[in-house]
Design a protein around this motif. Structure first.
Motif, mmCIF file in Angstrom:
data_model
loop_
_atom_site.group_PDB
_atom_site.id
_atom_site.type_symbol
_atom_site.label_atom_id
_atom_site.label_comp_id
_atom_site.label_asym_id
_atom_site.label_seq_id
_atom_site.Cartn_x
_atom_site.Cartn_y
_atom_site.Cartn_z
ATOM 1 N N PHE A 26 -8.415 2.783 -14.381
ATOM 2 C CA PHE A 26 -7.263 1.894 -14.397
ATOM 3 C C PHE A 26 -7.193 1.103 -15.704
ATOM 4 N N GLY A 27 -8.110 1.417 -16.636
ATOM 5 C CA GLY A 27 -8.076 0.749 -17.928
ATOM 6 C C GLY A 27 -8.902 -0.517 -18.009
ATOM 7 N N TYR A 28 -9.768 -0.767 -16.994
ATOM 8 C CA TYR A 28 -10.575 -1.985 -16.978
ATOM 9 C C TYR A 28 -12.049 -1.625 -17.076
ATOM 10 N N LYS A 29 -12.858 -2.584 -17.536
ATOM 11 C CA LYS A 29 -14.303 -2.396 -17.520
ATOM 12 C C LYS A 29 -14.908 -3.356 -16.499
ATOM 13 N N MET A 90 -3.397 -0.045 0.309
ATOM 14 C CA MET A 90 -3.305 -0.261 -1.131
ATOM 15 C C MET A 90 -4.656 -0.581 -1.768
ATOM 16 N N SER A 91 -5.556 -1.224 -1.018
ATOM 17 C CA SER A 91 -6.879 -1.522 -1.576
ATOM 18 C C SER A 91 -7.691 -0.244 -1.771
ATOM 19 N N ARG A 92 -7.416 0.770 -0.957
ATOM 20 C CA ARG A 92 -8.101 2.052 -1.133
ATOM 21 C C ARG A 92 -7.562 2.798 -2.346
ATOM 22 N N ALA A 93 -6.268 2.670 -2.585
ATOM 23 C CA ALA A 93 -5.664 3.344 -3.731
ATOM 24 C C ALA A 93 -5.983 2.633 -5.040
ATOM 25 N N PHE A 94 -6.050 1.289 -4.989
ATOM 26 C CA PHE A 94 -6.256 0.498 -6.204
ATOM 27 C C PHE A 94 -7.344 -0.556 -5.971
ATOM 28 N N PRO A 95 -8.613 -0.195 -6.117
ATOM 29 C CA PRO A 95 -9.720 -1.137 -5.877
ATOM 30 C C PRO A 95 -9.938 -2.083 -7.049
ATOM 31 N N VAL A 96 -8.926 -2.918 -7.338
ATOM 32 C CA VAL A 96 -9.002 -3.883 -8.436
ATOM 33 C C VAL A 96 -8.792 -5.281 -7.891
ATOM 34 N N ALA A 97 -9.065 -6.291 -8.721
ATOM 35 C CA ALA A 97 -9.169 -7.670 -8.235
ATOM 36 C C ALA A 97 -7.837 -8.388 -8.034
ATOM 37 N N GLY A 98 -6.718 -7.806 -8.434
ATOM 38 C CA GLY A 98 -5.459 -8.551 -8.439
ATOM 39 C C GLY A 98 -4.741 -8.686 -7.126
ATOM 40 N N VAL A 100 -2.266 -8.442 -4.157
ATOM 41 C CA VAL A 100 -0.877 -7.987 -4.045
ATOM 42 C C VAL A 100 -0.199 -7.895 -5.409
ATOM 43 N N TYR A 101 -0.658 -8.663 -6.387
ATOM 44 C CA TYR A 101 -0.115 -8.555 -7.750
ATOM 45 C C TYR A 101 -0.337 -7.144 -8.293
ATOM 46 N N SER A 102 -1.556 -6.632 -8.152
ATOM 47 C CA SER A 102 -1.870 -5.288 -8.631
ATOM 48 C C SER A 102 -1.185 -4.223 -7.789
ATOM 49 N N TYR A 103 -1.142 -4.435 -6.467
ATOM 50 C CA TYR A 103 -0.573 -3.432 -5.578
ATOM 51 C C TYR A 103 0.923 -3.246 -5.811
ATOM 52 N N ALA A 104 1.650 -4.356 -5.913
ATOM 53 C CA ALA A 104 3.096 -4.263 -6.151
ATOM 54 C C ALA A 104 3.373 -3.744 -7.560
ATOM 55 N N GLY A 105 2.556 -4.141 -8.532
ATOM 56 C CA GLY A 105 2.734 -3.691 -9.899
ATOM 57 C C GLY A 105 2.557 -2.197 -10.044
ATOM 58 N N ARG A 106 1.548 -1.661 -9.369
ATOM 59 C CA ARG A 106 1.291 -0.229 -9.450
ATOM 60 C C ARG A 106 2.109 0.565 -8.433
ATOM 61 N N GLY A 107 2.406 -0.053 -7.312
ATOM 62 C CA GLY A 107 3.169 0.654 -6.284
ATOM 63 C C GLY A 107 4.650 0.714 -6.583
ATOM 64 N N ILE A 108 5.219 -0.379 -7.113
ATOM 65 C CA ILE A 108 6.661 -0.441 -7.381
ATOM 66 C C ILE A 108 6.934 -0.461 -8.872
ATOM 67 N N GLY A 109 6.383 -1.434 -9.581
ATOM 68 C CA GLY A 109 6.628 -1.554 -11.009
ATOM 69 C C GLY A 109 6.115 -2.876 -11.532
ATOM 70 N N ASN A 110 6.056 -3.007 -12.856
ATOM 71 C CA ASN A 110 5.474 -4.191 -13.477
ATOM 72 C C ASN A 110 6.165 -5.488 -13.072
ATOM 73 N N GLU A 244 -16.024 -6.977 -6.909
ATOM 74 C CA GLU A 244 -17.344 -7.575 -6.694
ATOM 75 C C GLU A 244 -18.036 -7.001 -5.457
ATOM 76 N N VAL A 245 -17.486 -5.881 -4.950
ATOM 77 C CA VAL A 245 -18.046 -5.213 -3.778
ATOM 78 C C VAL A 245 -19.142 -4.258 -4.205
ATOM 79 N N ALA A 246 -20.273 -4.331 -3.522
ATOM 80 C CA ALA A 246 -21.373 -3.402 -3.778
ATOM 81 C C ALA A 246 -21.214 -2.223 -2.819
ATOM 82 N N GLY A 247 -20.697 -1.124 -3.317
ATOM 83 C CA GLY A 247 -20.497 0.032 -2.447
ATOM 84 C C GLY A 247 -19.092 0.571 -2.534
ATOM 85 N N GLU A 248 -18.676 1.247 -1.473
ATOM 86 C CA GLU A 248 -17.383 1.927 -1.470
ATOM 87 C C GLU A 248 -16.216 0.944 -1.442
ATOM 88 N N SER A 249 -15.119 1.320 -2.087
ATOM 89 C CA SER A 249 -13.932 0.469 -2.112
ATOM 90 C C SER A 249 -13.293 0.355 -0.731
#
Length: 473
Positions: A26-29, A90-98, A100-110, A244-249
């Motif tokens: 997703f472009g993050y480290k 959406m958390s399974r599709a996009f396991p990032v920290a944002g 609903v911000y990340s989910y709506a951004g990636r699901g619908i648009g920026n 910050e999850v140790a293990g599967e998303s």
């Protein structure tokens, strides 16, 4: 067979590596510290929602539902469960920290992502303030010699120190607070059961709190739910801990649903017993009586000491335990939006030693302290604005599920990715429609500011660009 088993249950180290690789797509480290287990996530969600949340608003919900408080919370569980399932998807599709911000951004648009993040910021930024003010009011009543403003400062400093210490320390504090709340709740349940069995004040076992045919109407229950939904807010914040999850998303989605069901069960039990202790009653006559209803009921069941115990516990649960996780969630949302350039990038700084977004944590502390001191004692005003942002963000979440899975990925999973979000959308929209007018006005002003900021950013060529490589894959 052994290969299948090995793939199905990867080691924690392999799971962490997989999660970090997925994050890079997703472009993050990986910057935050991975150390949270499923149990930690569930505890986090429970503490955020507060197992004893009905203590503070029981009388208000009682009046709004004409005594059917446990039914209101049952309906609330069903309503929020659809939203929790959308979060899980959406958390399974996009396991990032944002969240609903990340989910709506990636699901619908920026643009949708920015507005969703801006909307839920109204909830996340005001919740700590509301909790600090609520706790200060309660403790000032017990210890009037200490001004409310002093309590606000104490609460903010304590929570900030714990959050800056690292996510593992925060997790340990969450467990301690949860144990304390559960002990007091168990004490109340035992005392209430004994009081009902003894027929104190005419109390007797009855199903009337679950359904009173002479009072029931759908509009009545959803009006009550627009207030009670405040108790459920917090399960959504689990998704802010995805990095910050140790293990599967998948643990994030699992914890979201489990914590919601667990806390709803506790809500129903405690409100049912409390309602039984005021037999034949459908409302409390005055605002003070409604605000102190649960505490007065506790005192009636066991004596004044129980009234003090429940009041102080409710205050500490709100101003310390709940605010602690609220500050953590808000800082992760600020960090995620700043990392994408939607907010000033200095907020994306991570402490090299503690692996926490330290500048975001400190900003939340400063804002909470300022707002807490400005609005000290003004609980009603703050309460009117808290729900609006979260409910608007939930609407965009449900839309993002349908758009991402059915349109972008062209899947035919109509049950989970069309029916579930559609039902969830309708329920949330109806709850929002029944919200108080001040909440709608204040919330719409906040959204208007967000839209203006978005348009300004676009005009300046600084619009947020979210990496969509994985979403398009």
């Amino acid at each position: 067979m052994s290969e299948h088993t090995e793939k199905a249950t990867p080691s924690p180290v392999d799971a962490d590596r997989s999660a970090e690789e997925q994050l890079r797509k997703f472009g993050y480290k990986q910057e935050l510290q991975r150390g949270l287990s499923l149990r930690d996530l569930i505890v986090y969600g429970l503490v955020f929602m507060v197992p004893i949340a009905p203590f503070a608003i029981f009388g208000i919900v009682f009046n709004a539902s004409h005594g059917m408080v446990p039914l209101t919370y049952l309906i609330g569980l069903v309503a929020m469960l659809f939203t929790a399932l959308s979060y899980r998807a959406m958390s399974r599709a996009f396991p990032v920290a944002g969240s609903v911000y990340s989910y709506a951004g990636r699901g619908i648009g920026n643009s949708a992502g920015f507005i969703a993040g801006w909307a839920i910021l109204l909830d996340y930024l005001l919740v700590p303030t509301l909790l600090y003010v609520t706790g200060a009011v309660a403790l000032a009543a017990v210890v009037p010699a200490i001004p409310q403003s002093v309590w606000v400062v104490i609460f903010v400093v304590f929570n900030t120190v714990v959050n800056l210490a690292g996510i593992k320390i925060t997790a340990l504090a969450n467990r301690a607070f949860l144990i304390g709340e559960m002990v007091i709740l168990a004490l109340f349940v035992v005392i209430a059961v004994i009081a009902v069995a003894q027929g104190k004040g005419g109390a007797h076992w009855s199903l009337t709190p679950f359904f009173n045919s002479g009072q029931f109407s759908l509009s009545l229950m959803f009006g009550a739910l627009s207030i009670a939904v405040l108790s459920f807010l917090g399960f959504d914040a689990i998704s802010t801990m995805s990095e910050e999850v140790a293990g599967e998303s998948k643990l994030v989605g699992r914890a979201t649903v489990l914590s919601l069901c667990m806390v709803a069960t506790l809500f129903v039990i405690q409100t049912y017993l409390a309602a039984l202790l005021v037999p034949g009653q459908t409302e409390f006559a005055t605002e003070d009586a409604a605000n102190n209803a649960f505490y007065d009921i506790s005192g009636r069941a066991a004596g004044h000491w129980m009234l003090v115990v429940t009041a102080v516990t409710a205050a500490l649960a709100a101003a310390v335990a709940n605010s602690l996780v609220a500050q953590a969630a808000t800082s992760r949302l600020l960090y995620s939006m700043a990392r994408d350039g939607a907010l000033p990038r200095f907020l994306s700084h991570i402490s090299p030693r503690r692996k926490v977004p330290d500048r975001a944590v400190l900003l939340v502390a400063v804002l909470s302290l300022f707002l807490g001191l400005v609005f000290v004692g003004q609980i009603a005003f703050l309460s009117t604005l808290v729900n609006f942002g979260a409910l608007v963000a939930f609407l965009l979440l449900h839309l993002s599920v349908a758009v991402y899975y059915l349109i972008k990925r062209r899947e035919r999973t109509y049950g989970m990715h069309l029916v579930v979000p559609a039902v969830g959308f309708v329920i949330i929209a109806y709850v929002l429609y029944n919200a108080d007018t001040p909440a709608k006005v204040g919330g719409l002003i906040w959204l208007a500011i967000g839209v203006i900021l978005l348009l300004v950013r676009k005009a300046m060529g600084r619009d947020t660009t979210i990496n969509l490589d994985e979403a398009e894959g």
